[in-house]
Design an enzyme around this catalytic site. Structure first.
Site, PDB file in Angstrom:
ATOM      1  N   SER A  25       2.052 -31.181-110.800  1.00 37.63           N
ATOM      2  CA  SER A  25       1.153 -32.051-110.046  1.00 37.63           C
ATOM      3  C   SER A  25       0.838 -33.301-110.857  1.00 37.63           C
ATOM      4  O   SER A  25       1.389 -33.519-111.920  1.00 37.63           O
ATOM      5  CB  SER A  25      -0.161 -31.326-109.750  1.00 37.63           C
ATOM      6  OG  SER A  25      -0.761 -30.958-110.969  1.00 37.63           O
ATOM      7  N   TYR A  58       1.882 -33.608-105.878  1.00 35.78           N
ATOM      8  CA  TYR A  58       0.595 -33.528-105.185  1.00 35.78           C
ATOM      9  C   TYR A  58      -0.522 -33.748-106.202  1.00 35.78           C
ATOM     10  O   TYR A  58      -0.310 -33.655-107.410  1.00 35.78           O
ATOM     11  CB  TYR A  58       0.443 -32.185-104.460  1.00 35.78           C
ATOM     12  CG  TYR A  58       0.400 -31.005-105.393  1.00 35.78           C
ATOM     13  CD1 TYR A  58      -0.815 -30.505-105.856  1.00 35.78           C
ATOM     14  CD2 TYR A  58       1.572 -30.403-105.833  1.00 35.78           C
ATOM     15  CE1 TYR A  58      -0.853 -29.439-106.737  1.00 35.78           C
ATOM     16  CE2 TYR A  58       1.545 -29.333-106.709  1.00 35.78           C
ATOM     17  CZ  TYR A  58       0.333 -28.850-107.150  1.00 35.78           C
ATOM     18  OH  TYR A  58       0.302 -27.798-108.023  1.00 35.78           O
TER      19      TYR A  58
END
Length: 118
Positions: A25, A58
């Site tokens: 991430s 993300y």
């Protein structure tokens, strides 16, 4: 017709860390997320100005005021601490919505302070 349009951009953020041994991430300071209208777990495209890498991941919320921009997991192999990156999000709009759409633009200085909003 539907079109993919830029929703928000954090322009020229500086990578503060790269952590290979973390779930993949990007960790972003909550203040920057708010300024750019980015939510936790939202898909982002990262563009590394130093090496040309472009990839998706993300968002994980970072501590408010920390100025953190940390790439985690496999994505950490595509950046180094100190690299300048652009963080992009997109939205899908109907044709008639596109002409009035204004993306949220956040321009950074070299210390991950917000220099200007556009």
């Amino acid at each position: 017709m539907l079109r993919h349009m830029l929703k928000s951009k954090i322009h020229r953020a500086v990578v503060t860390d790269a952590n290979l041994n973390y779930v993949g991430s990007i960790t972003i300071d909550r203040d920057l997320m708010d300024a750019a209208d980015i939510l936790e777990n939202e898909k982002v495209t990262i563009v590394n100005n130093n090496n040309g890498a472009r990839f998706d991941t993300y968002v994980i919320e970072g501590e408010r005021g920390s100025k953190v921009i940390c790439l985690n997991g496999a994505a950490s192999r595509l950046v180094q601490k100190g690299d300048v990156v652009i963080i992009l999000t997109y939205t899908v709009l109907q044709d008639e919505e596109c002409h009035n759409h204004k993306p949220r633009l956040v321009f950074m200085d070299g210390n991950n302070n917000i220099k200007e909003l556009g």
